[in-house]
Design a protein around this motif. Structure first.
Motif, mmCIF file in Angstrom:
data_model
loop_
_atom_site.group_PDB
_atom_site.id
_atom_site.type_symbol
_atom_site.label_atom_id
_atom_site.label_comp_id
_atom_site.label_asym_id
_atom_site.label_seq_id
_atom_site.Cartn_x
_atom_site.Cartn_y
_atom_site.Cartn_z
ATOM 1 N N LYS A 97 0.822 -1.153 0.104
ATOM 2 C CA LYS A 97 0.091 0.260 -0.320
ATOM 3 C C LYS A 97 0.614 1.056 -0.069
ATOM 4 O O LYS A 97 0.872 2.162 -0.559
ATOM 5 C CB LYS A 97 -1.122 0.283 1.323
ATOM 6 C CG LYS A 97 -1.912 -1.025 1.066
ATOM 7 C CD LYS A 97 -2.971 -0.681 1.593
ATOM 8 C CE LYS A 97 -4.210 -1.843 2.333
ATOM 9 N NZ LYS A 97 -5.310 -2.043 3.569
ATOM 10 N N GLN A 98 1.986 1.400 0.493
ATOM 11 C CA GLN A 98 3.004 2.613 0.823
ATOM 12 C C GLN A 98 4.183 3.040 -0.350
ATOM 13 O O GLN A 98 3.164 3.766 -1.144
ATOM 14 C CB GLN A 98 3.973 2.140 1.648
ATOM 15 C CG GLN A 98 3.078 2.276 3.147
ATOM 16 C CD GLN A 98 4.618 2.123 4.736
ATOM 17 O OE1 GLN A 98 5.458 2.413 4.110
ATOM 18 N NE2 GLN A 98 4.186 1.680 5.472
ATOM 19 N N ILE A 99 3.812 1.697 -1.553
ATOM 20 C CA ILE A 99 4.164 1.625 -2.428
ATOM 21 C C ILE A 99 3.399 2.088 -3.610
ATOM 22 O O ILE A 99 3.441 3.140 -4.224
ATOM 23 C CB ILE A 99 5.165 0.122 -2.702
ATOM 24 C CG1 ILE A 99 6.072 -0.715 -2.561
ATOM 25 C CG2 ILE A 99 5.338 0.435 -4.260
ATOM 26 C CD1 ILE A 99 6.663 -1.563 -2.300
ATOM 27 N N GLU A 100 2.468 1.672 -3.580
ATOM 28 C CA GLU A 100 1.422 2.241 -4.474
ATOM 29 C C GLU A 100 1.308 3.490 -4.142
ATOM 30 O O GLU A 100 0.595 4.315 -4.832
ATOM 31 C CB GLU A 100 0.310 2.000 -4.107
ATOM 32 C CG GLU A 100 -1.325 1.634 -4.577
ATOM 33 C CD GLU A 100 -2.892 1.115 -4.866
ATOM 34 O OE1 GLU A 100 -3.379 2.007 -5.179
ATOM 35 O OE2 GLU A 100 -2.196 -0.006 -4.098
ATOM 36 N N MET A 101 1.086 4.331 -2.493
ATOM 37 C CA MET A 101 0.800 5.344 -2.338
ATOM 38 C C MET A 101 2.333 6.077 -2.704
ATOM 39 O O MET A 101 1.661 7.289 -3.434
ATOM 40 C CB MET A 101 0.955 5.606 -0.371
ATOM 41 C CG MET A 101 0.795 7.178 -0.342
ATOM 42 S SD MET A 101 1.110 7.009 1.505
ATOM 43 C CE MET A 101 2.711 6.886 1.887
ATOM 44 N N LEU A 102 2.844 6.031 -2.990
ATOM 45 C CA LEU A 102 4.184 6.665 -3.052
ATOM 46 C C LEU A 102 4.369 7.589 -5.049
ATOM 47 O O LEU A 102 4.352 8.009 -5.709
ATOM 48 C CB LEU A 102 5.827 6.581 -3.194
ATOM 49 C CG LEU A 102 5.746 6.268 -1.474
ATOM 50 C CD1 LEU A 102 7.078 5.326 -1.182
ATOM 51 C CD2 LEU A 102 5.829 7.765 -1.146
ATOM 52 N N GLU A 103 3.810 5.184 -5.255
ATOM 53 C CA GLU A 103 3.600 6.363 -6.913
ATOM 54 C C GLU A 103 2.193 6.967 -7.373
ATOM 55 O O GLU A 103 2.869 7.651 -8.560
ATOM 56 C CB GLU A 103 3.953 4.802 -7.536
ATOM 57 C CG GLU A 103 4.555 3.322 -7.529
ATOM 58 C CD GLU A 103 4.382 2.640 -8.137
ATOM 59 O OE1 GLU A 103 3.311 2.476 -7.960
ATOM 60 O OE2 GLU A 103 4.745 1.333 -8.604
#
Length: 394
Positions: A97-103
């Protein structure tokens, strides 16, 4: 001269005692008070529900809290081989979820700052929600709003060109995800709802015996049996149930004299358990049984946890709500044909009228009137005293 002055002081003191009558008074402070006149009873919930089965081995981990509406293909739970797999999968989900948020935040690279005002509002809103969630003990909600806050702050950095991307951070997160996936012992099994409804991760063994419309099946004997034994043995492969509708019904055996005037088609107000929340219910059926009792069927369209997950519950039917000033019953007196109390103000007794709304065993509740000749909040009302009258010095 000193002897004469001393004698005069003593005479004055004795005179005061004589003229006041040698009596003293006991007072109490008037406070506001709310009171509900209630009738307690026990009831059995009626609902349409189907059980959910899964007979595979492994540790079951539910994906949703009870009461969430799900569809046929919704994954309601997963079975893992051990507890470590559950912990690792939870961390993997958070990291992804954090990776998706950063992207998603990086998608704003090269754009102008026209969205800055909206992003700042998101930051302020998420910050307020976090504080309120922590204050109310909703730590899961606070965690969710924390993610929203971090996402908004990342978007703000990109918009203000304070960052040119999060490649390094994403690579570190992806590396951690790979490490965790390597630790998994061999996957998991998905458990699907298999139908539509409100999912509850428990079963009591009564599922399917009587539903929302099975009013006629509720006899006095059946209700008492369930109240005495609200759960019975179930199949070990049952992992929960689906409740088809948010509306619920409850059946109770109550003496008719206690619910005088409440019949089929009536509307009533109830509280469930220790909750202070009041809910309106409709009386859909009243069926006489033994010794002046009747089976009352109540219906409500407010989705509440006990109606989804419990088979029985303690109810309180609210006959009337009172609110006003509470005083001891022995403070109430009559003066010139008017009901009231004596209050003490500046060492003087004053008679104040009252309008009693509720008579209790040892107290009364009075309406808060606006006139100066009526009792007021925080007055010192006399509860003990002799030869009381308006204007008496005490």
């Amino acid at each position: 001269m000193l002897v004469i002055v001393s004698a005069f002081v003593i005479l004055v003191a004795v005179g005061q005692i004589f003229f006041v009558g040698g009596s003293s008074v006991k007072t109490e402070t008037v406070l506001s008070y709310d009171f509900d006149e209630e009738i307690p009873f026990e009831a059995v919930f009626l609902r349409d529900e189907t059980v959910v089965y899964d007979n595979r081995t492994g540790i079951l981990c539910y994906e949703y809290e009870d009461g969430i509406k799900v569809g046929k293909s919704t994954i309601i739970a997963r079975r893992y081989k051990n507890d470590a797999d559950i912990a690792n999968m939870r961390e993997i989900e958070q990291l992804e979820k954090q990776i998706e948020m950063l992207e998603s935040a990086e998608a704003l690279l090269g754009t102008d700052n026209s969205q800055l005002e909206a992003i700042s509002a998101q930051i302020n809103e998420s910050h307020s929600y976090i504080i309120n969630s922590i204050a109310s003990g909703d730590y899961a909600g606070a965690s969710q709003y924390r993610n929203n806050l971090l996402y908004a702050m990342c978007k703000r950095e990109i918009t203000l060109k304070e960052s040119d991307g999060y490649a390094e951070k994403k690579n570190a997160l992806k590396h951690r995800v790979a490490e965790l996936k390597a630790r998994l012992s061999g996957g998991f099994y998905d458990v699907y709802a298999g139908g539509t409804g409100y999912f509850v991760s428990s079963a009591d063994g009564y599922e399917g015996e009587f539903g929302f419309s099975d009013v006629d099946l509720m006899t006095e004997e059946k209700i008492n049996e369930i109240l005495a034994n609200p759960s019975k043995s179930t199949d070990s492969s049952i992992i929960g149930k689906l409740v088809s509708d948010y509306r619920w019904r409850a059946a109770a055996v109550i003496e008719k004299s206690r619910l005088f005037g409440i019949g089929t088609g009536s509307e009533a107000v109830v509280r469930i358990g220790s909750s202070s929340r009041m809910m309106k219910v409709n009386v859909v059926s009243v069926k006489e049984c033994s010794d002046g009792k009747a089976i009352y069927i109540f219906e409500c369209d407010n989705l509440i946890s006990p109606a989804m997950s419990e088979r029985t519950a303690s109810f309180k039917l609210v006959l009337k709500s009172y609110g006003g000033l509470r005083i001891s019953r022995n403070a109430v007196r009559e003066n010139n044909g008017e009901l009231g109390v004596y209050i003490k103000r500046d060492n003087k007794l004053l008679f104040k009228k009252i309008n009693v709304e509720y008579w209790g065993d040892d107290y009364v509740i009075c309406k808060q009137e606006t006139g100066d000749d009526y009792l007021k909040l925080y007055d010192s009302v006399v509860v003990e005293g002799k030869e009381l009258y308006d204007g008496k010095i005490v």
